[in-house]
Enzyme design. Structure first.
Site, PDB file in Angstrom:
ATOM      1  N   TRP A 150       0.953  -1.281   0.158  1.00  0.00           N
ATOM      2  CA  TRP A 150       0.133  -0.067  -0.026  1.00  0.00           C
ATOM      3  C   TRP A 150       0.695   1.215   0.295  1.00  0.00           C
ATOM      4  O   TRP A 150       0.282   2.370  -0.389  1.00  0.00           O
ATOM      5  CB  TRP A 150      -1.003  -0.041   1.257  1.00  0.00           C
ATOM      6  CG  TRP A 150      -0.148  -0.227   2.607  1.00  0.00           C
ATOM      7  CD1 TRP A 150       0.009  -1.448   3.095  1.00  0.00           C
ATOM      8  CD2 TRP A 150       0.802   0.406   3.437  1.00  0.00           C
ATOM      9  NE1 TRP A 150       0.855  -1.467   4.083  1.00  0.00           N
ATOM     10  CE2 TRP A 150       1.284  -0.054   4.422  1.00  0.00           C
ATOM     11  CE3 TRP A 150       1.116   2.001   3.284  1.00  0.00           C
ATOM     12  CZ2 TRP A 150       2.018   0.503   5.106  1.00  0.00           C
ATOM     13  CZ3 TRP A 150       1.816   2.499   4.200  1.00  0.00           C
ATOM     14  CH2 TRP A 150       2.439   1.609   5.026  1.00  0.00           C
ATOM     15  N   ASN A 151       2.035   1.244   0.349  1.00  0.00           N
ATOM     16  CA  ASN A 151       3.013   2.419   0.592  1.00  0.00           C
ATOM     17  C   ASN A 151       3.146   3.335  -0.635  1.00  0.00           C
ATOM     18  O   ASN A 151       3.372   4.545  -0.716  1.00  0.00           O
ATOM     19  CB  ASN A 151       4.261   2.116   1.769  1.00  0.00           C
ATOM     20  CG  ASN A 151       5.017   1.354   0.972  1.00  0.00           C
ATOM     21  OD1 ASN A 151       4.748   0.637  -0.212  1.00  0.00           O
ATOM     22  ND2 ASN A 151       6.301   1.262   1.313  1.00  0.00           N
ATOM     23  N   ALA A 176      -2.583  -4.436  -2.536  1.00  0.00           N
ATOM     24  CA  ALA A 176      -2.702  -4.390  -1.064  1.00  0.00           C
ATOM     25  C   ALA A 176      -4.480  -4.047  -0.777  1.00  0.00           C
ATOM     26  O   ALA A 176      -4.879  -3.246  -1.589  1.00  0.00           O
ATOM     27  CB  ALA A 176      -2.001  -3.410  -0.257  1.00  0.00           C
ATOM     28  N   GLY A 228       6.781  -6.353  -0.242  1.00  0.00           N
ATOM     29  CA  GLY A 228       6.140  -6.382   1.075  1.00  0.00           C
ATOM     30  C   GLY A 228       7.058  -6.734   2.149  1.00  0.00           C
ATOM     31  O   GLY A 228       8.127  -6.484   2.192  1.00  0.00           O
ATOM     32  N   SER A 229       6.532  -6.996   3.179  1.00  0.00           N
ATOM     33  CA  SER A 229       7.267  -7.217   4.476  1.00  0.00           C
ATOM     34  C   SER A 229       8.147  -8.549   4.269  1.00  0.00           C
ATOM     35  O   SER A 229       7.652  -9.541   3.463  1.00  0.00           O
ATOM     36  CB  SER A 229       6.382  -7.671   5.701  1.00  0.00           C
ATOM     37  OG  SER A 229       5.371  -8.639   5.497  1.00  0.00           O
ATOM     38  N   GLU A 250      10.899  -7.981  -2.971  1.00  0.00           N
ATOM     39  CA  GLU A 250      11.316  -6.750  -2.566  1.00  0.00           C
ATOM     40  C   GLU A 250      10.855  -6.615  -1.150  1.00  0.00           C
ATOM     41  O   GLU A 250       9.732  -6.208  -0.981  1.00  0.00           O
ATOM     42  CB  GLU A 250      10.785  -5.625  -3.677  1.00  0.00           C
ATOM     43  CG  GLU A 250      11.454  -5.660  -4.946  1.00  0.00           C
ATOM     44  CD  GLU A 250      12.796  -5.221  -5.041  1.00  0.00           C
ATOM     45  OE1 GLU A 250      13.564  -4.689  -3.948  1.00  0.00           O
ATOM     46  OE2 GLU A 250      13.351  -5.484  -6.207  1.00  0.00           O
ATOM     47  N   LEU A 251      11.805  -6.606  -0.130  1.00  0.00           N
ATOM     48  CA  LEU A 251      11.364  -6.888   1.164  1.00  0.00           C
ATOM     49  C   LEU A 251      11.625  -5.573   2.153  1.00  0.00           C
ATOM     50  O   LEU A 251      11.870  -4.638   1.499  1.00  0.00           O
ATOM     51  CB  LEU A 251      11.482  -8.036   1.823  1.00  0.00           C
ATOM     52  CG  LEU A 251      11.459  -9.349   0.930  1.00  0.00           C
ATOM     53  CD1 LEU A 251      12.076 -10.526   1.554  1.00  0.00           C
ATOM     54  CD2 LEU A 251       9.748  -9.313   0.724  1.00  0.00           C
ATOM     55  N   CYS A 284      10.564   1.771   2.291  1.00  0.00           N
ATOM     56  CA  CYS A 284      11.633   0.304   2.618  1.00  0.00           C
ATOM     57  C   CYS A 284      13.102   1.011   2.644  1.00  0.00           C
ATOM     58  O   CYS A 284      13.944   0.473   3.132  1.00  0.00           O
ATOM     59  CB  CYS A 284      11.290  -0.543   1.540  1.00  0.00           C
ATOM     60  SG  CYS A 284      11.240  -0.042  -0.070  1.00  0.00           S
ATOM     61  N   GLU A 385      12.648  -2.618  11.807  1.00  0.00           N
ATOM     62  CA  GLU A 385      12.133  -1.644  10.707  1.00  0.00           C
ATOM     63  C   GLU A 385      11.075  -0.810  11.374  1.00  0.00           C
ATOM     64  O   GLU A 385      10.235  -1.305  12.191  1.00  0.00           O
ATOM     65  CB  GLU A 385      11.590  -2.358   9.483  1.00  0.00           C
ATOM     66  CG  GLU A 385      11.133  -1.519   8.480  1.00  0.00           C
ATOM     67  CD  GLU A 385      10.689  -2.274   7.231  1.00  0.00           C
ATOM     68  OE1 GLU A 385       9.943  -3.238   7.368  1.00  0.00           O
ATOM     69  OE2 GLU A 385      10.763  -1.915   6.039  1.00  0.00           O
ATOM     70  N   GLU A 462      14.737  -4.837  -9.787  1.00  0.00           N
ATOM     71  CA  GLU A 462      13.336  -4.390 -10.348  1.00  0.00           C
ATOM     72  C   GLU A 462      14.053  -2.952 -10.855  1.00  0.00           C
ATOM     73  O   GLU A 462      14.893  -2.338 -10.454  1.00  0.00           O
ATOM     74  CB  GLU A 462      12.219  -3.912  -9.369  1.00  0.00           C
ATOM     75  CG  GLU A 462      11.663  -5.217  -8.936  1.00  0.00           C
ATOM     76  CD  GLU A 462      10.287  -4.967  -8.322  1.00  0.00           C
ATOM     77  OE1 GLU A 462      10.012  -4.211  -7.457  1.00  0.00           O
ATOM     78  OE2 GLU A 462       9.122  -5.626  -8.783  1.00  0.00           O
TER      79      GLU A 462
END
Ligand code: NAD
Length: 482
Positions: A150-151, A176, A228-229, A250-251, A284, A385, A462
């Protein structure tokens, strides 16, 4: 705005089979904006089947035609940038200017991968046998499942859909649950740009685990791309192994920012304030541990406090607002817990530290921009985090010590250093175990540059020339001449 019919399957908008919907709210006010279709197992299966059906034709389509569709989507996104930004501000909370920047960043991926579609080169390899020829082809992996957070609710979608479509893959995207409307807006543009039915499908849902399980378990899906996480990413990666899918992850991140005493502390503080409070700290690549060499600590801290004092929290569409709300109550609790823990263990609270409730902010999830000094290893904020508007300052004495401490994390996404010493900038950027290093640069990201982490921050890249590789398999063709 669509209401309830937000699934896009095989080129058609539709509702969930049982008409089920979920509410989408504005995080600044808690008000319901719209409802989205609550897709489940059956809808996901249909989306996978549509993507599977479309794959043969789309992968055989020539690269110039694939590029044209992406360029048209880019033109539409650029034309409607302000509308998209306004929607993002309402649904995700970031100030309008930041939302507009994100839309432009998202459009950059469409343009970049439109061009990369034409550069999916192969190669030939000399053989030791006279009558033999080797050629190497790069071919699309097949149906892709994309799962996004969502960010950054628009750019994280184009960063996946654009390379997939450019490579000749088809895709099923699950956005999300907090931001399905931004995903709908992107898919409306893809459809208007003429993307053939089935090439890109959208399943909005409030049940990520159910839809995720279907995407993961299907043998027709050949690749998973996830942002995401770390917790969810690890779980999905393990699950993808059962059907041997390719994965890009991509965490989370826990970026160090190092300010050396040869840097201009005021300039460094400006950079720290800009990147730390970007997206209310919900990024992130947000610096989570700001290491400052002791002799410049007072100048840096004063300059940072000055900048933080000028931030204006509020609903993102209100003129003059520079920092929006947090995404939900859980995010507020996490940030509050980290600040309380740090203060209990000896950190000094120099600014903020509380939820904001005055001036009508009580309806949203606002946390005051916060600065903590004297943060150390014993505190949660040093290890976890943060994902919130808290700048944690950690004093240090020398270069080798700070490199060791910066690397003392399981994450490895972004890192930053401020120095005017050329040798130090090379030494330290080589020694930092992170996928991205910004040297006197708080924005080392672009569609043209590879983005991604090491360690628990993920797998794969990416963007950039590397970004399309994630959607291509390598095939060797050996030919014996008669
Ligand atoms: P999250 O992992 O909870 O959710 C991300 C996505 O995964 C959402 O679409 C969610 O619905 C989905 N999801 C959750 N559980 C699932 C399951 N069991 N099966 C399938 N899908 C599932 O993460 P979040 O808290 O929403 O997002 C913030 C995290 O994303 C942070 O850790 C942040 O660092 C990371 N992030 C990383 C990058 C990057 O490029 N490295 C970019 C943005 C955000």
């Amino acid at each position: 705005m669509r209401n309830g019919d937000t699934l896009f399957i095989d080129g058609k908008w539709c509702a969930a089979d049982d008409g089920r919907t979920f509410r989408v709210t504005d995080p600044a006010t808690g008000a319901v904006i719209a409802t989205a279709a609550d897709g489940g197992t059956a809808e996901t299966d249909r989306a996978i089947a549509a993507a599977h059906e479309a794959f043969d034709t789309w992968s055989a389509e020539n690269a110039y035609r694939r590029a044209e569709v992406l360029w048209r989507t880019h033109a539409l996104m650029t034309e409607r940038a302000e509308d998209l930004a306004a929607l993002m501000t309402q649904e995700q909370g970031k100030p309008l200017k930041a939302a507009l920047n994100e839309v432009r960043y998202a459009a950059d991926f469409l343009a970049w991968f439109a061009e990369e579609a034409k550069r999916v080169y192969g190669s030939s390899i000399p053989s030791s046998r006279g009558g033999q020829r080797f050629s190497v082809l790069r071919q699309p992996v097949g149906v892709v499942a994309g799962i996004t957070p969502w960010n950054y609710p628009v750019s994280m979608i184009t960063r996946k859909v654009a390379p997939a479509v450019a490579a000749g893959c088809s895709i099923v995207l699950k956005p999300a649950e907090q931001t399905p409307l931004c995903a709908v807006a992107v898919f409306e543009l893809l459809a208007e740009a003429g993307l053939p039915p089935g090439v890109a499908n959208l399943v909005t849902t409030s049940r990520p685990a159910e839809v995720g399980a279907r995407l993961l378990d299907s043998p027709l899906v050949r690749k998973l791309t996830f942002t995401g996480s770390t917790e969810v990413g690890k779980d999905l990666t393990a699950r993808a192994a059962a059907t041997m899918k390719r994965v890009s992850m991509e965490l989370g991140g826990h970026a160090p920012m190092i300010v050396f005493d040869d840097a201009d502390p005021v300039h460094a503080a400006k950079g720290a304030a800009l990147v730390k409070f970007l997206n209310t700290g919900q990024a992130c690549i947000s610096p989570n541990r700001i290491f400052v060499q002791r002799s410049v600590l007072p100048a840096f801290t004063d300059a940072l406090l000055d900048r933080v004092g000028k931030l204006v929290p509020g609903p993102g569409h209100r003129p003059g607002v520079t920092i929006g709300p947090l995404v939900d109550e859980a995010a507020l609790r996490k940030v509050t817990r980290q600040v309380e823990d740090a203060v209990e263990k000896g950190a000094r609270l120099l600014a903020g530290g509380d939820r904001l409730t005055d001036d009508g902010l009580d309806a949203g999830r606002f946390f005051a921009p916060t600065v903590l000094a004297d943060v150390d290893e014993s505190m949660r904020i040093y290890r976890e985090e943060t994902f919130g508007p808290v700048a944690a300052i950690v004093p240090f004495d020398d270069e080798s010590e700070v490199v060791r401490r910066a690397n003392d994390t399981e994450y490895g996404l972004a890192s930053y250093l401020y120095t005017r010493d050329l040798g130090r900038s090379v030494r330290v950027s080589e020694a930092l175990r992170f996928g991205i290093v910004g040297v006197n640069d708080i924005n080392p990201t672009a569609a043209a540059a590879p983005f991604g982490g090491v360690g628990m921050s993920g797998l794969g890249r990416e963007g950039g020339a590397h970004g399309i590789d994630e959607y291509l398999d390598v095939k060797l063709v050996g030919v014996c001449l008669p």
